[in-house]
Write a protein that holds these residues in place. Structure first.
Motif, PDB file in Angstrom:
ATOM      1  N   GLU A   8       0.577  -1.126  -0.088  1.00  9.18           N
ATOM      2  CA  GLU A   8      -0.069  -0.153   0.041  1.00  9.18           C
ATOM      3  C   GLU A   8       0.917   1.206   0.177  1.00  9.18           C
ATOM      4  O   GLU A   8       0.372   2.347  -0.212  1.00  9.18           O
ATOM      5  CB  GLU A   8      -0.889   0.018   1.348  1.00  9.18           C
ATOM      6  CG  GLU A   8      -1.958  -1.073   1.160  1.00  9.18           C
ATOM      7  CD  GLU A   8      -2.571  -1.329   2.642  1.00  9.18           C
ATOM      8  OE1 GLU A   8      -2.340  -0.690   3.602  1.00  9.18           O
ATOM      9  OE2 GLU A   8      -3.694  -2.014   2.409  1.00  9.18           O
ATOM     10  N   LEU A   9       2.259   1.015   0.007  1.00  7.81           N
ATOM     11  CA  LEU A   9       3.035   2.316   0.113  1.00  7.81           C
ATOM     12  C   LEU A   9       3.797   2.612  -1.197  1.00  7.81           C
ATOM     13  O   LEU A   9       3.970   1.432  -1.949  1.00  7.81           O
ATOM     14  CB  LEU A   9       4.284   1.950   1.294  1.00  7.81           C
ATOM     15  CG  LEU A   9       3.637   2.010   2.826  1.00  7.81           C
ATOM     16  CD1 LEU A   9       4.795   1.228   3.580  1.00  7.81           C
ATOM     17  CD2 LEU A   9       2.986   3.116   3.151  1.00  7.81           C
ATOM     18  N   SER A  35      -3.049   3.643   8.891  1.00  7.85           N
ATOM     19  CA  SER A  35      -2.064   4.568   8.927  1.00  7.85           C
ATOM     20  C   SER A  35      -0.496   3.660   8.946  1.00  7.85           C
ATOM     21  O   SER A  35      -0.750   2.408   9.579  1.00  7.85           O
ATOM     22  CB  SER A  35      -1.926   5.374  10.178  1.00  7.85           C
ATOM     23  OG  SER A  35      -1.715   4.778  11.378  1.00  7.85           O
ATOM     24  N   GLN A  36       0.446   3.979   8.376  1.00  5.48           N
ATOM     25  CA  GLN A  36       2.012   3.355   8.407  1.00  5.48           C
ATOM     26  C   GLN A  36       2.734   4.158   9.172  1.00  5.48           C
ATOM     27  O   GLN A  36       2.616   5.502   9.065  1.00  5.48           O
ATOM     28  CB  GLN A  36       2.206   2.975   6.948  1.00  5.48           C
ATOM     29  CG  GLN A  36       1.337   2.103   6.303  1.00  5.48           C
ATOM     30  CD  GLN A  36       1.492   0.731   6.384  1.00  5.48           C
ATOM     31  OE1 GLN A  36       2.558   0.209   7.421  1.00  5.48           O
ATOM     32  NE2 GLN A  36       0.824  -0.204   6.102  1.00  5.48           N
ATOM     33  N   ARG A  37       3.713   3.787   9.729  1.00 10.69           N
ATOM     34  CA  ARG A  37       4.772   4.468  10.451  1.00 10.69           C
ATOM     35  C   ARG A  37       6.142   4.174   9.973  1.00 10.69           C
ATOM     36  O   ARG A  37       6.662   2.982   9.959  1.00 10.69           O
ATOM     37  CB  ARG A  37       4.662   4.112  11.816  1.00 10.69           C
ATOM     38  CG  ARG A  37       5.453   5.009  12.982  1.00 10.69           C
ATOM     39  CD  ARG A  37       5.222   5.159  14.468  1.00 10.69           C
ATOM     40  NE  ARG A  37       3.772   5.058  14.810  1.00 10.69           N
ATOM     41  CZ  ARG A  37       3.441   6.663  14.910  1.00 10.69           C
ATOM     42  NH1 ARG A  37       4.567   7.603  14.687  1.00 10.69           N
ATOM     43  NH2 ARG A  37       2.332   6.886  15.341  1.00 10.69           N
ATOM     44  N   PRO A  58      -0.565   8.853   7.262  1.00 11.83           N
ATOM     45  CA  PRO A  58      -2.374   8.551   7.459  1.00 11.83           C
ATOM     46  C   PRO A  58      -2.488   7.664   6.487  1.00 11.83           C
ATOM     47  O   PRO A  58      -2.146   7.736   5.105  1.00 11.83           O
ATOM     48  CB  PRO A  58      -2.645   9.934   7.477  1.00 11.83           C
ATOM     49  CG  PRO A  58      -1.770  10.893   6.974  1.00 11.83           C
ATOM     50  CD  PRO A  58      -0.502  10.356   6.770  1.00 11.83           C
ATOM     51  N   ALA A  59      -3.336   7.033   6.736  1.00 12.26           N
ATOM     52  CA  ALA A  59      -4.283   6.076   5.678  1.00 12.26           C
ATOM     53  C   ALA A  59      -4.602   6.978   4.568  1.00 12.26           C
ATOM     54  O   ALA A  59      -5.319   8.179   4.940  1.00 12.26           O
ATOM     55  CB  ALA A  59      -5.646   5.483   6.507  1.00 12.26           C
ATOM     56  N   ALA A  60      -4.534   6.597   3.212  1.00 17.72           N
ATOM     57  CA  ALA A  60      -5.051   7.201   2.322  1.00 17.72           C
ATOM     58  C   ALA A  60      -4.379   8.757   2.098  1.00 17.72           C
ATOM     59  O   ALA A  60      -4.880   9.649   1.656  1.00 17.72           O
ATOM     60  CB  ALA A  60      -6.686   7.164   2.131  1.00 17.72           C
TER      61      ALA A  60
END
Length: 167
Positions: free
Chosen positions: A36-37, A67-69, A104-106
């Motif tokens: 997704e990244l 969300s991704q970090r 953040p997501a999207a």
């Protein structure tokens, strides 16, 4: 394992014409995508041969629903990397190391001069305009994404940032 390598190789060969066409049409390196990244517009400023440090800038997009970090980065071009940002302290701007950056997501986060960036310490060779090098971004989820960083004389024109063009 061999089957996985063969599948990855076949996938790469199938994608190469699309990436080459995208590069030709838009004058920009194809974004690096992992799940997704997506990382795009990765660049670093050319530095004098004696410079011990450099920085990497890019746009990090999260196309997922969670969300991704971002927690770190690595590159064979430097002995050490750190996530950094700029903070105001009184009338001064100061670089400060940070542990992570939430995407953040999207949403997307832009790593740019005067903001978030990946700091390179102990450069193993000078950052020379026209060259490139890989950087691998590491996420809290355990995923990684590697992208090619273009070394530029100066920042890509700001008008090109939104469209993904950079010369």
């Amino acid at each position: 394992m061999l089957l996985r390598l063969l599948a990855a190789g076949a996938f790469t060969m199938l994608c190469m014409p699309a990436f080459a066409q995208d590069h030709h049409d838009h004058h920009a390196a194809a974004p690096a995508v992992a799940g997704e990244l997506a990382v795009s517009q990765a660049w670093s400023r050319a530095m004098p041969p004696s410079a011990p440090t450099g920085a990497v800038y890019f746009v990090l997009e999260n196309r997922g629903e969670h969300s991704q970090r971002l927690i770190g980065a690595q590159t064979p071009r430097a002995e050490k990397t750190e996530l950094h940002t700029h903070v105001h302290q009184g009338d001064m701007m100061k670089m400060q190391q940070i542990d992570s950056v939430e995407v953040p997501a999207a949403g997307k986060v832009e790593f740019k001069p005067g903001g978030n960036h990946v700091m390179l310490f102990g450069l193993k060779q000078p950052l020379v305009a026209g060259e490139s090098f890989p950087v691998t971004l590491q996420f809290e989820s355990g995923s990684e994404i590697t992208t090619e960083v273009s070394i530029e004389v100066d920042a890509p024109a700001s008008g090109n940032t939104a469209t993904g063009h950079h010369h």
